[in-house]
Design a protein around this motif. Structure first.
Motif, PDB file in Angstrom:
ATOM      1  N   PHE A   1     -47.804 -40.630  12.734  1.00  0.00           N
ATOM      2  CA  PHE A   1     -48.711 -41.735  12.436  1.00  0.00           C
ATOM      3  C   PHE A   1     -50.143 -41.228  12.348  1.00  0.00           C
ATOM      4  CE2 PHE A   1     -49.123 -41.511  16.997  1.00  0.00           C
ATOM      5  CZ  PHE A   1     -50.446 -41.847  17.241  1.00  0.00           C
ATOM      6  N   GLY A   2     -51.013 -42.102  11.838  1.00  0.00           N
ATOM      7  CA  GLY A   2     -52.422 -41.763  11.730  1.00  0.00           C
ATOM      8  C   GLY A   2     -53.226 -42.990  11.341  1.00  0.00           C
ATOM      9  N   PHE A   3     -54.477 -42.750  10.917  1.00  0.00           N
ATOM     10  CA  PHE A   3     -55.368 -43.845  10.541  1.00  0.00           C
ATOM     11  C   PHE A   3     -56.120 -43.502   9.269  1.00  0.00           C
ATOM     12  CE2 PHE A   3     -54.672 -44.353  15.045  1.00  0.00           C
ATOM     13  CZ  PHE A   3     -54.413 -45.700  15.137  1.00  0.00           C
ATOM     14  N   ILE A   4     -56.364 -44.531   8.469  1.00  0.00           N
ATOM     15  CA  ILE A   4     -57.108 -44.397   7.217  1.00  0.00           C
ATOM     16  C   ILE A   4     -58.338 -45.274   7.319  1.00  0.00           C
ATOM     17  CG2 ILE A   4     -57.079 -44.794   4.732  1.00  0.00           C
ATOM     18  CD1 ILE A   4     -54.030 -44.433   4.835  1.00  0.00           C
ATOM     19  N   ARG A   5     -59.506 -44.726   6.944  1.00  0.00           N
ATOM     20  CA  ARG A   5     -60.755 -45.515   6.916  1.00  0.00           C
ATOM     21  C   ARG A   5     -60.922 -46.035   5.490  1.00  0.00           C
ATOM     22  NH1 ARG A   5     -63.883 -47.372  10.623  1.00  0.00           N
ATOM     23  NH2 ARG A   5     -63.658 -45.457  11.774  1.00  0.00           N
ATOM     24  N   ASP A   6     -60.899 -47.375   5.349  1.00  0.00           N
ATOM     25  CA  ASP A   6     -61.049 -48.019   4.043  1.00  0.00           C
ATOM     26  C   ASP A   6     -62.476 -47.814   3.542  1.00  0.00           C
ATOM     27  OD1 ASP A   6     -61.266 -49.752   1.869  1.00  0.00           O
ATOM     28  OD2 ASP A   6     -59.904 -51.215   2.756  1.00  0.00           O
ATOM     29  N   HIS A   7     -62.625 -47.431   2.267  1.00  0.00           N
ATOM     30  CA  HIS A   7     -63.955 -47.180   1.703  1.00  0.00           C
ATOM     31  C   HIS A   7     -64.770 -48.458   1.549  1.00  0.00           C
ATOM     32  CE1 HIS A   7     -62.671 -43.097  -0.240  1.00  0.00           C
ATOM     33  NE2 HIS A   7     -62.874 -43.002   1.059  1.00  0.00           N
ATOM     34  N   VAL A   8     -64.140 -49.582   1.257  1.00  0.00           N
ATOM     35  CA  VAL A   8     -64.867 -50.826   1.013  1.00  0.00           C
ATOM     36  C   VAL A   8     -65.233 -51.529   2.313  1.00  0.00           C
ATOM     37  CG1 VAL A   8     -64.757 -53.098  -0.097  1.00  0.00           C
ATOM     38  CG2 VAL A   8     -63.742 -51.106  -1.217  1.00  0.00           C
ATOM     39  N   THR A   9     -64.246 -51.785   3.169  1.00  0.00           N
ATOM     40  CA  THR A   9     -64.481 -52.575   4.390  1.00  0.00           C
ATOM     41  C   THR A   9     -64.851 -51.720   5.590  1.00  0.00           C
ATOM     42  OG1 THR A   9     -62.155 -52.495   5.024  1.00  0.00           O
ATOM     43  CG2 THR A   9     -62.856 -54.348   3.643  1.00  0.00           C
ATOM     44  N   GLN A  10     -64.658 -50.399   5.507  1.00  0.00           N
ATOM     45  CA  GLN A  10     -64.919 -49.467   6.605  1.00  0.00           C
ATOM     46  C   GLN A  10     -64.058 -49.741   7.835  1.00  0.00           C
ATOM     47  OE1 GLN A  10     -66.842 -46.712   6.282  1.00  0.00           O
ATOM     48  NE2 GLN A  10     -67.003 -47.360   4.168  1.00  0.00           N
ATOM     49  N   GLU A  11     -62.937 -50.457   7.668  1.00  0.00           N
ATOM     50  CA  GLU A  11     -62.057 -50.695   8.803  1.00  0.00           C
ATOM     51  C   GLU A  11     -61.016 -49.585   8.885  1.00  0.00           C
ATOM     52  OE1 GLU A  11     -59.622 -54.246   8.542  1.00  0.00           O
ATOM     53  OE2 GLU A  11     -59.728 -54.160   6.364  1.00  0.00           O
ATOM     54  N   SER A  12     -60.536 -49.339  10.095  1.00  0.00           N
ATOM     55  CA  SER A  12     -59.537 -48.316  10.333  1.00  0.00           C
ATOM     56  C   SER A  12     -58.163 -48.965  10.243  1.00  0.00           C
ATOM     57  CB  SER A  12     -59.760 -47.705  11.717  1.00  0.00           C
ATOM     58  OG  SER A  12     -58.920 -46.598  11.884  1.00  0.00           O
ATOM     59  N   ILE A  13     -57.300 -48.427   9.390  1.00  0.00           N
ATOM     60  CA  ILE A  13     -55.980 -49.020   9.141  1.00  0.00           C
ATOM     61  C   ILE A  13     -54.899 -48.027   9.553  1.00  0.00           C
ATOM     62  CG2 ILE A  13     -54.452 -49.945   7.360  1.00  0.00           C
ATOM     63  CD1 ILE A  13     -57.060 -50.747   5.873  1.00  0.00           C
ATOM     64  N   PHE A  14     -53.943 -48.514  10.305  1.00  0.00           N
ATOM     65  CA  PHE A  14     -52.838 -47.707  10.818  1.00  0.00           C
ATOM     66  C   PHE A  14     -51.913 -47.316   9.675  1.00  0.00           C
ATOM     67  CE2 PHE A  14     -48.477 -47.460  12.422  1.00  0.00           C
ATOM     68  CZ  PHE A  14     -48.619 -46.506  13.417  1.00  0.00           C
ATOM     69  N   VAL A  15     -51.434 -46.078   9.702  1.00  0.00           N
ATOM     70  CA  VAL A  15     -50.449 -45.623   8.715  1.00  0.00           C
ATOM     71  C   VAL A  15     -49.338 -44.882   9.455  1.00  0.00           C
ATOM     72  CG1 VAL A  15     -51.725 -43.500   8.195  1.00  0.00           C
ATOM     73  CG2 VAL A  15     -50.066 -44.358   6.560  1.00  0.00           C
ATOM     74  N   HIS A  16     -48.098 -45.219   9.103  1.00  0.00           N
ATOM     75  CA  HIS A  16     -46.920 -44.565   9.687  1.00  0.00           C
ATOM     76  C   HIS A  16     -46.325 -43.643   8.638  1.00  0.00           C
ATOM     77  CE1 HIS A  16     -42.841 -44.162  11.409  1.00  0.00           C
ATOM     78  NE2 HIS A  16     -43.491 -44.278  12.554  1.00  0.00           N
ATOM     79  N   VAL A  17     -45.608 -42.638   9.089  1.00  0.00           N
ATOM     80  CA  VAL A  17     -45.012 -41.666   8.176  1.00  0.00           C
ATOM     81  C   VAL A  17     -44.072 -42.356   7.180  1.00  0.00           C
ATOM     82  CG1 VAL A  17     -43.036 -41.027   9.616  1.00  0.00           C
ATOM     83  CG2 VAL A  17     -44.022 -39.345   8.081  1.00  0.00           C
ATOM     84  N   ASN A  18     -43.474 -43.497   7.578  1.00  0.00           N
ATOM     85  CA  ASN A  18     -42.585 -44.229   6.660  1.00  0.00           C
ATOM     86  C   ASN A  18     -43.362 -44.878   5.521  1.00  0.00           C
ATOM     87  OD1 ASN A  18     -40.501 -43.530   8.330  1.00  0.00           O
ATOM     88  ND2 ASN A  18     -40.379 -45.519   9.336  1.00  0.00           N
ATOM     89  N   GLY A  19     -44.677 -45.079   5.678  1.00  0.00           N
ATOM     90  CA  GLY A  19     -45.493 -45.702   4.636  1.00  0.00           C
ATOM     91  C   GLY A  19     -46.056 -44.703   3.643  1.00  0.00           C
ATOM     92  N   LEU A  20     -45.753 -43.414   3.825  1.00  0.00           N
ATOM     93  CA  LEU A  20     -46.261 -42.369   2.930  1.00  0.00           C
ATOM     94  C   LEU A  20     -45.298 -42.145   1.772  1.00  0.00           C
ATOM     95  CD1 LEU A  20     -47.321 -39.680   5.577  1.00  0.00           C
ATOM     96  CD2 LEU A  20     -48.779 -41.365   4.472  1.00  0.00           C
ATOM     97  N   THR A  21     -45.846 -41.922   0.571  1.00  0.00           N
ATOM     98  CA  THR A  21     -45.009 -41.525  -0.563  1.00  0.00           C
ATOM     99  C   THR A  21     -45.101 -40.019  -0.788  1.00  0.00           C
ATOM    100  OG1 THR A  21     -46.804 -42.030  -2.076  1.00  0.00           O
ATOM    101  CG2 THR A  21     -45.171 -43.756  -1.723  1.00  0.00           C
ATOM    102  N   GLU A  22     -46.197 -39.411  -0.302  1.00  0.00           N
ATOM    103  CA  GLU A  22     -46.334 -37.959  -0.327  1.00  0.00           C
ATOM    104  C   GLU A  22     -47.068 -37.519   0.932  1.00  0.00           C
ATOM    105  OE1 GLU A  22     -49.856 -36.984  -3.249  1.00  0.00           O
ATOM    106  OE2 GLU A  22     -48.507 -38.456  -4.159  1.00  0.00           O
TER     107      GLU A  22
END
Length: 152
Positions: A102-123
């Motif tokens: 798992f990890g986190f992505i910082r959105d460029h527009v809203t600057q919020e931190s969004i959780f990402v799981h390995v199952n949500g990755l396409t690459e």
């Protein structure tokens, strides 16, 4: 003759009890003598004026406004559905632990931190990668899904 079994503290407690009881009876008699059985209906009435404030005087019937029940909004209006282009967001991977998945992505527009799981990755992604992703509501907040590296 035997000594009295009453101690000083017992006597003081008994004195305080009798004083409290006497005060209570006096207050009850005072309420009976001075008090009336509640207020009249006119004294208890409250009115709402044309501005929505509570007053003790009845409103002026000449200032009455007609309100249509359909115009009153009770809930939040529904948002318009997002188009496919608006659903796709861009961001930067701020942290990704591949061993934990798992990890986190910082959105460029809203600057919020969004959780990402390995199952949500396409690459595969790593930290500081620019990515495009979509979001969906998870148990604890937004989750990033369909995460891909952004074209350079």
């Amino acid at each position: 003759m035997g000594r009295s079994t009453e101690t000083f503290s017992k006597k003081e407690r008994e004195k305080k009890k009798s004083i409290k009881l006497k005060d209570k009876k006096e207050k009850a008699e005072e309420r009976k003598a001075n008090g009336s059985k509640g207020k009249s209906l006119d004294d208890m009435m409250a009115y709402i004026d044309e501005d929505g404030n509570i007053t003790s005087t009845p409103p002026d019937p000449n200032k009455r406004r007609k309100i249509v029940a359909e115009d009153i909004q009770i809930s939040i209006p529904k948002q318009a559905e997002l188009t496919e282009a608006e659903k796709i967001r861009t961001g930067t991977v701020t942290m990704f632990n591949s061993s934990k998945g798992f990890g986190f992505i910082r959105d460029h527009v809203t600057q919020e931190s969004i959780f990402v799981h390995v199952n949500g990755l396409t690459e595969e992604v790593k930290e500081n990668d620019k990515v495009t992703f979509e979001t969906e509501q998870g148990q604890k907040g937004l989750n990033a899904v369909n995460v891909k590296k952004a074209p350079k």
